[in-house]
Design a protein around this motif. Structure first.
Motif, PDB file in Angstrom:
ATOM      1  N   LEU A   3     -61.193 -25.429 -90.659  1.00 38.32           N
ATOM      2  CA  LEU A   3     -62.293 -25.064 -89.772  1.00 38.32           C
ATOM      3  C   LEU A   3     -62.247 -25.935 -88.527  1.00 38.32           C
ATOM      4  N   THR A   4     -62.976 -25.508 -87.497  1.00 42.45           N
ATOM      5  CA  THR A   4     -63.085 -26.345 -86.304  1.00 42.45           C
ATOM      6  C   THR A   4     -64.072 -27.477 -86.569  1.00 42.45           C
ATOM      7  N   LYS A   5     -63.957 -28.548 -85.776  1.00 43.56           N
ATOM      8  CA  LYS A   5     -64.910 -29.659 -85.902  1.00 43.56           C
ATOM      9  C   LYS A   5     -66.316 -29.166 -85.591  1.00 43.56           C
ATOM     10  N   GLY A   6     -66.436 -28.248 -84.623  1.00 44.79           N
ATOM     11  CA  GLY A   6     -67.740 -27.697 -84.259  1.00 44.79           C
ATOM     12  C   GLY A   6     -68.381 -26.929 -85.405  1.00 44.79           C
ATOM     13  N   ALA A   7     -67.580 -26.141 -86.120  1.00 46.58           N
ATOM     14  CA  ALA A   7     -68.104 -25.378 -87.263  1.00 46.58           C
ATOM     15  C   ALA A   7     -68.584 -26.330 -88.355  1.00 46.58           C
ATOM     16  N   VAL A   8     -67.807 -27.374 -88.619  1.00 45.68           N
ATOM     17  CA  VAL A   8     -68.190 -28.352 -89.638  1.00 45.68           C
ATOM     18  C   VAL A   8     -69.463 -29.073 -89.212  1.00 45.68           C
ATOM     19  N   SER A   9     -69.558 -29.404 -87.944  1.00 43.91           N
ATOM     20  CA  SER A   9     -70.744 -30.089 -87.429  1.00 43.91           C
ATOM     21  C   SER A   9     -71.997 -29.229 -87.624  1.00 43.91           C
ATOM     22  N   LYS A  10     -71.878 -27.959 -87.326  1.00 43.27           N
ATOM     23  CA  LYS A  10     -73.007 -27.027 -87.488  1.00 43.27           C
ATOM     24  C   LYS A  10     -73.407 -26.910 -88.960  1.00 43.27           C
ATOM     25  N   ILE A  11     -72.425 -26.771 -89.825  1.00 46.90           N
ATOM     26  CA  ILE A  11     -72.696 -26.624 -91.261  1.00 46.90           C
ATOM     27  C   ILE A  11     -73.301 -27.900 -91.830  1.00 46.90           C
ATOM     28  N   THR A  12     -72.725 -29.062 -91.484  1.00 39.09           N
ATOM     29  CA  THR A  12     -73.254 -30.321 -92.025  1.00 39.09           C
ATOM     30  C   THR A  12     -74.672 -30.584 -91.523  1.00 39.09           C
ATOM     31  N   ARG A  13     -74.960 -30.182 -90.287  1.00 42.21           N
ATOM     32  CA  ARG A  13     -76.335 -30.345 -89.775  1.00 42.21           C
ATOM     33  C   ARG A  13     -77.330 -29.569 -90.647  1.00 42.21           C
ATOM     34  N   LYS A  14     -76.964 -28.341 -91.018  1.00 45.40           N
ATOM     35  CA  LYS A  14     -77.842 -27.529 -91.877  1.00 45.40           C
ATOM     36  C   LYS A  14     -77.948 -28.128 -93.281  1.00 45.40           C
ATOM     37  N   LEU A  15     -76.827 -28.614 -93.806  1.00 45.47           N
ATOM     38  CA  LEU A  15     -76.859 -29.221 -95.136  1.00 45.47           C
ATOM     39  C   LEU A  15     -77.708 -30.487 -95.140  1.00 45.47           C
ATOM     40  N   LEU A  16     -77.671 -31.236 -94.046  1.00 43.14           N
ATOM     41  CA  LEU A  16     -78.522 -32.429 -93.911  1.00 43.14           C
ATOM     42  C   LEU A  16     -79.995 -32.036 -93.885  1.00 43.14           C
ATOM     43  N   GLU A  17     -80.325 -31.014 -93.109  1.00 48.56           N
ATOM     44  CA  GLU A  17     -81.711 -30.538 -93.007  1.00 48.56           C
ATOM     45  C   GLU A  17     -82.248 -30.083 -94.358  1.00 48.56           C
ATOM     46  N   GLN A  18     -81.357 -29.546 -95.192  1.00 45.10           N
ATOM     47  CA  GLN A  18     -81.766 -29.027 -96.498  1.00 45.10           C
ATOM     48  C   GLN A  18     -81.681 -30.077 -97.599  1.00 45.10           C
ATOM     49  N   ASP A  19     -81.395 -31.314 -97.216  1.00 44.00           N
ATOM     50  CA  ASP A  19     -81.322 -32.445 -98.141  1.00 44.00           C
ATOM     51  C   ASP A  19     -80.276 -32.246 -99.247  1.00 44.00           C
ATOM     52  N   LEU A  20     -79.174 -31.563 -98.881  1.00 41.06           N
ATOM     53  CA  LEU A  20     -78.086 -31.388 -99.834  1.00 41.06           C
ATOM     54  C   LEU A  20     -77.007 -32.453 -99.641  1.00 41.06           C
ATOM     55  N   ILE A  21     -76.945 -33.004 -98.425  1.00 46.03           N
ATOM     56  CA  ILE A  21     -76.020 -34.110 -98.140  1.00 46.03           C
ATOM     57  C   ILE A  21     -76.770 -35.175 -97.342  1.00 46.03           C
ATOM     58  N   ARG A  22     -76.143 -36.339 -97.244  1.00 49.53           N
ATOM     59  CA  ARG A  22     -76.678 -37.400 -96.388  1.00 49.53           C
ATOM     60  C   ARG A  22     -75.511 -37.963 -95.591  1.00 49.53           C
ATOM     61  N   LYS A  23     -75.835 -38.604 -94.479  1.00 49.17           N
ATOM     62  CA  LYS A  23     -74.770 -39.216 -93.685  1.00 49.17           C
ATOM     63  C   LYS A  23     -74.913 -40.724 -93.723  1.00 49.17           C
TER      64      LYS A  23
END
Length: 162
Positions: free
Chosen positions: A80-100
């Protein structure tokens, strides 16, 4: 007597049609989500799941598999592109499924890891894929290894043509 090029053209068309059908069915396939919805017991996950893309589930799985991973490494592993990963990880962070996380001596690099809720979903998603893999193995077992090698070689070379 039919021309050899006509035979090859017919085979090419059959292959393209089959690949197209696979791609369309994968793009429209909601079986991941439906299977997960039937097995999720956590109400928070039941509410989140309809808003998650299949790509999000796969990014979550990559993060789960690596415990702590940078976005660039997720992009590389998934193609995937870095941009696509960034968008997906932002949503996963918002949903409390991942943390950074960041290292104290390097605040520039961001590492992702799963939360307990994310781990629960990732583990269940892995069970889904194990079942799906079992069906694929049953199909593959009906062919001899030499034939499968030919198919794999052909598909790899076809992918490089595109």
């Amino acid at each position: 007597m039919p021309d050899m090029n006509d035979d090859l053209l017919q085979l090419k068309n059959r292959i393209e049609k089959s690949i197209y059908q696979i791609l369309v069915s994968e793009a429209e396939d909601d079986s991941d989500r439906l299977w997960l919805m039937e097995r999720i017991s956590d109400d928070r996950l039941k509410k989140l799941l309809p808003r998650l893309s299949v790509s999000s589930l796969h990014v979550l799985d990559v993060i789960y598999a690596h415990d702590s991973i940078k976005g660039i490494d997720i992009a590389r592993e998934m193609g995937l592109t870095k941009g696509a990963v960034s968008k997906i990880t932002r949503k996963l962070l918002e949903q409390d499924l991942i943390r950074k996380n960041q290292l104290p001596d390097n605040l520039k690099e961001i590492y992702y890891s799963v939360t307990p809720l994310g781990a629960e979903l990732a583990e269940l998603h892995r069970v889904f894929h194990k079942e799906k893999d079992h069906k694929a193995i049953e199909l593959l077992a009906s062919f001899d290894e030499a034939s499968l090698e030919i198919v794999a070689d052909f598909l790899e070379k076809l992918a490089r043509l595109r």
